[in-house]
Design a protein around this motif. Structure first.
Motif, PDB file in Angstrom:
ATOM      1  N   VAL A  67      25.094  47.146  51.508  1.00  0.00           N
ATOM      2  CA  VAL A  67      26.075  46.983  50.440  1.00  0.00           C
ATOM      3  C   VAL A  67      25.627  45.874  49.491  1.00  0.00           C
ATOM      4  O   VAL A  67      24.634  45.193  49.732  1.00  0.00           O
ATOM      5  CB  VAL A  67      27.464  46.636  51.027  1.00  0.00           C
ATOM      6  N   THR A  68      26.420  45.701  48.448  1.00  0.00           N
ATOM      7  CA  THR A  68      26.245  44.570  47.536  1.00  0.00           C
ATOM      8  C   THR A  68      27.521  43.745  47.541  1.00  0.00           C
ATOM      9  O   THR A  68      28.583  44.210  47.988  1.00  0.00           O
ATOM     10  CB  THR A  68      25.970  45.038  46.097  1.00  0.00           C
ATOM     11  N   LEU A  69      27.422  42.539  47.035  1.00  0.00           N
ATOM     12  CA  LEU A  69      28.621  41.708  46.893  1.00  0.00           C
ATOM     13  C   LEU A  69      29.660  42.434  46.055  1.00  0.00           C
ATOM     14  O   LEU A  69      30.857  42.374  46.360  1.00  0.00           O
ATOM     15  CB  LEU A  69      28.263  40.353  46.263  1.00  0.00           C
ATOM     16  N   HIS A  70      29.221  43.144  45.021  1.00  0.00           N
ATOM     17  CA  HIS A  70      30.150  43.881  44.168  1.00  0.00           C
ATOM     18  C   HIS A  70      30.975  44.875  44.997  1.00  0.00           C
ATOM     19  O   HIS A  70      32.210  44.922  44.881  1.00  0.00           O
ATOM     20  CB  HIS A  70      29.374  44.605  43.072  1.00  0.00           C
ATOM     21  N   GLN A  71      30.299  45.654  45.846  1.00  0.00           N
ATOM     22  CA  GLN A  71      30.997  46.623  46.692  1.00  0.00           C
ATOM     23  C   GLN A  71      32.017  45.939  47.594  1.00  0.00           C
ATOM     24  O   GLN A  71      33.138  46.421  47.757  1.00  0.00           O
ATOM     25  CB  GLN A  71      30.006  47.385  47.565  1.00  0.00           C
ATOM     26  N   ILE A  72      31.621  44.828  48.183  1.00  0.00           N
ATOM     27  CA  ILE A  72      32.514  44.157  49.130  1.00  0.00           C
ATOM     28  C   ILE A  72      33.681  43.491  48.396  1.00  0.00           C
ATOM     29  O   ILE A  72      34.807  43.482  48.898  1.00  0.00           O
ATOM     30  CB  ILE A  72      31.728  43.170  50.017  1.00  0.00           C
ATOM     31  N   LEU A  73      33.442  42.973  47.219  1.00  0.00           N
ATOM     32  CA  LEU A  73      34.546  42.415  46.426  1.00  0.00           C
ATOM     33  C   LEU A  73      35.572  43.503  46.104  1.00  0.00           C
ATOM     34  O   LEU A  73      36.781  43.287  46.256  1.00  0.00           O
ATOM     35  CB  LEU A  73      34.014  41.809  45.129  1.00  0.00           C
ATOM     36  N   VAL A  74      35.096  44.661  45.676  1.00  0.00           N
ATOM     37  CA  VAL A  74      36.015  45.772  45.399  1.00  0.00           C
ATOM     38  C   VAL A  74      36.722  46.180  46.684  1.00  0.00           C
ATOM     39  O   VAL A  74      37.953  46.359  46.709  1.00  0.00           O
ATOM     40  CB  VAL A  74      35.279  46.967  44.757  1.00  0.00           C
ATOM     41  N   HIS A  75      35.966  46.304  47.780  1.00  0.00           N
ATOM     42  CA  HIS A  75      36.546  46.690  49.067  1.00  0.00           C
ATOM     43  C   HIS A  75      37.669  45.734  49.472  1.00  0.00           C
ATOM     44  O   HIS A  75      38.756  46.162  49.871  1.00  0.00           O
ATOM     45  CB  HIS A  75      35.451  46.720  50.144  1.00  0.00           C
ATOM     46  N   MET A  76      37.433  44.426  49.360  1.00  0.00           N
ATOM     47  CA  MET A  76      38.445  43.455  49.783  1.00  0.00           C
ATOM     48  C   MET A  76      39.618  43.378  48.809  1.00  0.00           C
ATOM     49  O   MET A  76      40.745  43.118  49.237  1.00  0.00           O
ATOM     50  CB  MET A  76      37.830  42.074  50.010  1.00  0.00           C
ATOM     51  N   CYS A  77      39.393  43.612  47.532  1.00  0.00           N
ATOM     52  CA  CYS A  77      40.525  43.701  46.596  1.00  0.00           C
ATOM     53  C   CYS A  77      41.434  44.860  46.993  1.00  0.00           C
ATOM     54  O   CYS A  77      42.663  44.718  47.036  1.00  0.00           O
ATOM     55  CB  CYS A  77      40.032  43.893  45.155  1.00  0.00           C
ATOM     56  N   VAL A  78      40.813  45.997  47.317  1.00  0.00           N
ATOM     57  CA  VAL A  78      41.577  47.182  47.698  1.00  0.00           C
ATOM     58  C   VAL A  78      42.268  46.967  49.043  1.00  0.00           C
ATOM     59  O   VAL A  78      43.464  47.266  49.198  1.00  0.00           O
ATOM     60  CB  VAL A  78      40.666  48.433  47.727  1.00  0.00           C
ATOM     61  N   GLU A  79      41.540  46.436  50.015  1.00  0.00           N
ATOM     62  CA  GLU A  79      42.134  46.211  51.347  1.00  0.00           C
ATOM     63  C   GLU A  79      43.306  45.234  51.254  1.00  0.00           C
ATOM     64  O   GLU A  79      44.362  45.457  51.840  1.00  0.00           O
ATOM     65  CB  GLU A  79      41.078  45.678  52.320  1.00  0.00           C
ATOM     66  N   THR A  80      43.127  44.153  50.517  1.00  0.00           N
ATOM     67  CA  THR A  80      44.197  43.162  50.395  1.00  0.00           C
ATOM     68  C   THR A  80      45.397  43.757  49.676  1.00  0.00           C
ATOM     69  O   THR A  80      46.541  43.559  50.097  1.00  0.00           O
ATOM     70  CB  THR A  80      43.669  41.901  49.676  1.00  0.00           C
ATOM     71  N   ALA A  81      45.152  44.525  48.623  1.00  0.00           N
ATOM     72  CA  ALA A  81      46.251  45.164  47.896  1.00  0.00           C
ATOM     73  C   ALA A  81      46.976  46.183  48.770  1.00  0.00           C
ATOM     74  O   ALA A  81      48.209  46.284  48.730  1.00  0.00           O
ATOM     75  CB  ALA A  81      45.724  45.824  46.626  1.00  0.00           C
ATOM     76  N   GLN A  82      46.228  46.917  49.586  1.00  0.00           N
ATOM     77  CA  GLN A  82      46.846  47.888  50.489  1.00  0.00           C
ATOM     78  C   GLN A  82      47.802  47.180  51.455  1.00  0.00           C
ATOM     79  O   GLN A  82      48.945  47.601  51.627  1.00  0.00           O
ATOM     80  CB  GLN A  82      45.776  48.641  51.280  1.00  0.00           C
ATOM     81  N   HIS A  83      47.333  46.091  52.043  1.00  0.00           N
ATOM     82  CA  HIS A  83      48.186  45.376  52.993  1.00  0.00           C
ATOM     83  C   HIS A  83      49.317  44.632  52.296  1.00  0.00           C
ATOM     84  O   HIS A  83      50.395  44.474  52.869  1.00  0.00           O
ATOM     85  CB  HIS A  83      47.332  44.466  53.872  1.00  0.00           C
ATOM     86  N   LEU A  84      49.109  44.222  51.060  1.00  0.00           N
ATOM     87  CA  LEU A  84      50.205  43.645  50.281  1.00  0.00           C
ATOM     88  C   LEU A  84      51.287  44.694  50.057  1.00  0.00           C
ATOM     89  O   LEU A  84      52.474  44.388  50.127  1.00  0.00           O
ATOM     90  CB  LEU A  84      49.686  43.091  48.951  1.00  0.00           C
ATOM     91  N   GLY A  85      50.879  45.929  49.809  1.00  0.00           N
ATOM     92  CA  GLY A  85      51.860  47.014  49.676  1.00  0.00           C
ATOM     93  C   GLY A  85      52.666  47.206  50.944  1.00  0.00           C
ATOM     94  O   GLY A  85      53.894  47.384  50.903  1.00  0.00           O
ATOM     95  N   HIS A  86      51.981  47.140  52.097  1.00  0.00           N
ATOM     96  CA  HIS A  86      52.707  47.209  53.374  1.00  0.00           C
ATOM     97  C   HIS A  86      53.704  46.055  53.451  1.00  0.00           C
ATOM     98  O   HIS A  86      54.864  46.243  53.830  1.00  0.00           O
ATOM     99  CB  HIS A  86      51.751  47.096  54.566  1.00  0.00           C
TER     100      HIS A  86
END
Length: 192
Positions: A128-147
């Motif tokens: 992966v790249t840092l870019h991919q992981i930054l996007v991944h963690m933005c999405v993961e954090t937002a998903q759990h924020l929705g929960h």
């Protein structure tokens, strides 16, 4: 603002909003399971902080040195998603802050195209790249924020970012009741 700064801004905002879901609640309410699978507010904070340490630490060869026993090989399944009574809220909040600081240091020190390797992903996806992981963690954090948004609303009726949130219609309690009743009637009508 460059792409990395924009992504980091969004990640920081979602982290803060997730942590804010604990505000004003007692120990029972932050820990209590609100779904059949045990989803709870403090467990969501613990999980996001823990996985962020892995993604911005181990993946980029920058281990935090922090021991997370809930990720040990012999740990109980899903131990990162709830908080036993012997773990304090303060410890989880401190973990959240530590994780954010460690992650931010990694993000700030690397270029978006910096390579990393996610050992827990399938071989064909590991590189992966840092870019991919930054996007991944933005999405993961937002998903759990929705929960967390839904859990908090179930606990005490708080919705969104609180009073005045521009993303929520401003209605009285009675108006929200009428709105919900209309939705319920439409669902029942459609089910006939």
């Amino acid at each position: 603002m460059d792409d990395k700064a924009i992504l980091l801004k969004y990640l920081r905002a979602r982290r803060g909003e997730l942590l804010g879901k604990l505000d004003g609640l007692d120990e029972y309410d932050v820990r209590r399971p609100m779904t059949a699978t045990g989803t709870n507010l403090l467990g969501l904070v613990k999980h996001v902080a823990s996985v962020e340490l892995g993604y911005f630490g181990e993946v980029f060869g920058r281990p935090s040195g922090r021991d997370l026993p809930w990720f040990a090989d012999d740990a109980e399944a899903d131990a990162d998603l709830w908080v036993p009574s012997e773990e304090s809220r303060e410890e989880i909040i401190e973990l959240h802050h530590f994780s954010a600081e460690h992650s931010d240091a990694t993000i700030e020190s690397l270029h978006l195209d910096a390579p990393g390797k996610v050992p827990w992903w399938a071989e064909e996806r590991r590189h992966v790249t840092l870019h991919q992981i930054l996007v991944h963690m933005c999405v993961e954090t937002a998903q759990h924020l929705g929960h967390a948004d839904i859990l908090r609303e179930l606990i005490d009726g708080s919705a969104g970012k609180g009073p005045g949130d521009p993303n929520l219609s401003q209605r009285s309690t009675e108006e929200w009741g009428d709105h919900r009743a209309r939705i319920e009637a439409a669902a029942r009508q459609a089910a006939r």
